[in-house]
Scaffold this active site. Structure first.
Site, PDB file in Angstrom:
ATOM      1  N   ASP A  44     -20.640 -30.750  12.544  1.00 24.97           N
ATOM      2  CA  ASP A  44     -19.799 -31.383  13.660  1.00 24.97           C
ATOM      3  C   ASP A  44     -20.744 -31.877  14.715  1.00 24.97           C
ATOM      4  OD1 ASP A  44     -17.107 -30.025  15.332  1.00 24.97           O
ATOM      5  OD2 ASP A  44     -18.804 -30.297  16.392  1.00 24.97           O
ATOM      6  N   TYR A  49     -22.979 -36.312  22.100  1.00 20.98           N
ATOM      7  CA  TYR A  49     -24.261 -35.592  21.468  1.00 20.98           C
ATOM      8  C   TYR A  49     -25.339 -36.735  21.268  1.00 20.98           C
ATOM      9  CZ  TYR A  49     -20.976 -31.773  20.262  1.00 20.98           C
ATOM     10  OH  TYR A  49     -20.005 -30.926  20.303  1.00 20.98           O
ATOM     11  N   LYS A  74     -16.220 -36.703  17.806  1.00 21.28           N
ATOM     12  CA  LYS A  74     -15.172 -36.553  18.982  1.00 21.28           C
ATOM     13  C   LYS A  74     -15.002 -37.947  19.863  1.00 21.28           C
ATOM     14  CE  LYS A  74     -16.581 -31.889  18.692  1.00 21.28           C
ATOM     15  NZ  LYS A  74     -17.847 -31.748  18.325  1.00 21.28           N
ATOM     16  N   HIS A 107     -12.204 -35.164  22.840  1.00 19.08           N
ATOM     17  CA  HIS A 107     -13.011 -33.992  23.148  1.00 19.08           C
ATOM     18  C   HIS A 107     -12.652 -33.228  24.505  1.00 19.08           C
ATOM     19  CE1 HIS A 107     -17.724 -33.520  22.605  1.00 19.08           C
ATOM     20  NE2 HIS A 107     -17.218 -32.276  23.122  1.00 19.08           N
TER      21      HIS A 107
END
Ligand code: A2P
Length: 272
Positions: A44, A49, A74, A107
């Protein structure tokens, strides 16, 4: 590994590796490599990120077939606000080195999420994404979505841990066929949850750690759980949770061990 069947019949491994706050480069590559080598088949990530390249590299270099890995990413808030969901999706695919993702999530419910959802439905219908869902949606967001779309999100990824179980949102999702995924499942980086002595005491009965007890609590509640770690021993430990069962009493004690407060942002007041 246990699996959950999403509302469109796609199956998702109930436990995956989360890579929030895992830096691009060697740390993410190693974490994903160790996870795949130790039986994880679910990773995930998210655009924000900043490690999609490394996730893609580790997957490409592993001996596991892409089709045997459940990969989630996301759509970030800026892309939602700028109405560039489709472009952002293509950019994520490129970084991940793949031509589809298993699950694509909005998100956060940033301004413009309704249009983003319609774009994601298009991509889903084109077969570019196996399942689409949301993250950090409250009940009122899910109700609004139901009013504008025939497609029910396959998943809602929300903060959930003994610190902040989020039971009302989970109950709503369950009633509506939306699978819940728990983020910050161990109480997050820098959290104090795992230091609670009750968790260690419960773990001692089964020869398990506090983290394993919390992961088991999530699994038995029926939610998808994606603990993050950059350490091989912990990555291995966190998937070694399918050989014991918490009693009802243990389950209640784990939930009572939490602080009762969120570790992350509130989806109704977030400012990023
Ligand atoms: P690290 O990456 O240094 O192992 P969450 O998944 O709730 O965001 O929590 C992740 C935090 O818990 C990280 O700080 C991670 O640190 C730590 N962690 C992950 N697995 C374990 C474990 N088995 N035992 C102790 N801490 C863990």
């Amino acid at each position: 590994m246990d699996f959950i069947t999403l509302n469109n019949t796609v199956t998702i491994p109930q436990l995956g590796l989360g890579v929030f706050q895992t830096p691009e480069g060697e740390q993410t590559e190693n974490a994903v490599r160790w996870a795949l080598a130790n039986g994880y088949r679910h990773i995930d990530t998210a655009k924000v990120y900043g490690n999609e390249d490394s996730v893609g590299k580790a997957i490409a270099e592993s001996e596991v077939d892409r089709k045997d890995i459940f990969l989630t990413t996301k759509l970030w808030n800026e892309d939602i606000r700028q109405h560039r969901a489709k472009e952002a999706f293509e950019e994520s695919l490129k970084r991940l080195g793949t031509d589809y993702v298993d699950l694509y999530l909005i998100h956060w419910p940033a301004d413009g999420w309704q249009d983003a959802w319609k774009d994601m439905v298009d991509l889903y219908r084109e077969g570019r994404i196996r399942a689409i869902g949301v993250s950090n949606f409250q009940i009122h967001h899910l109700e609004e979505l139901a009013g504008i779309s025939d497609i029910v999100p396959a998943a809602n990824q929300i903060e959930s841990s003994p610190d902040f179980p989020n039971n009302e949102v989970i109950a709503y999702c369950r009633e509506h066929g939306i699978t819940v995924e728990a983020w910050s499942p161990l109480g997050g980086t820098g959290g104090s949850l795992l230091k609670n002595p009750t968790l260690a005491e419960i773990g001692a009965k089964y020869g398990k750690s506090a983290a394993q007890v919390v992961i088991r609590w999530h699994l038995q509640r029926g939610v998808v759980v994606i603990p993050k770690s950059v350490h091989e021993d912990r990555i291995r430990q966190n998937i070694d949770v399918f050989d014991f069962t918490l009693t009802d009493e243990d389950m209640a004690a784990v939930e009572a061990a939490g602080s009762g407060v969120r570790n992350g942002a509130n989806p109704d007041t977030f400012d990023f």
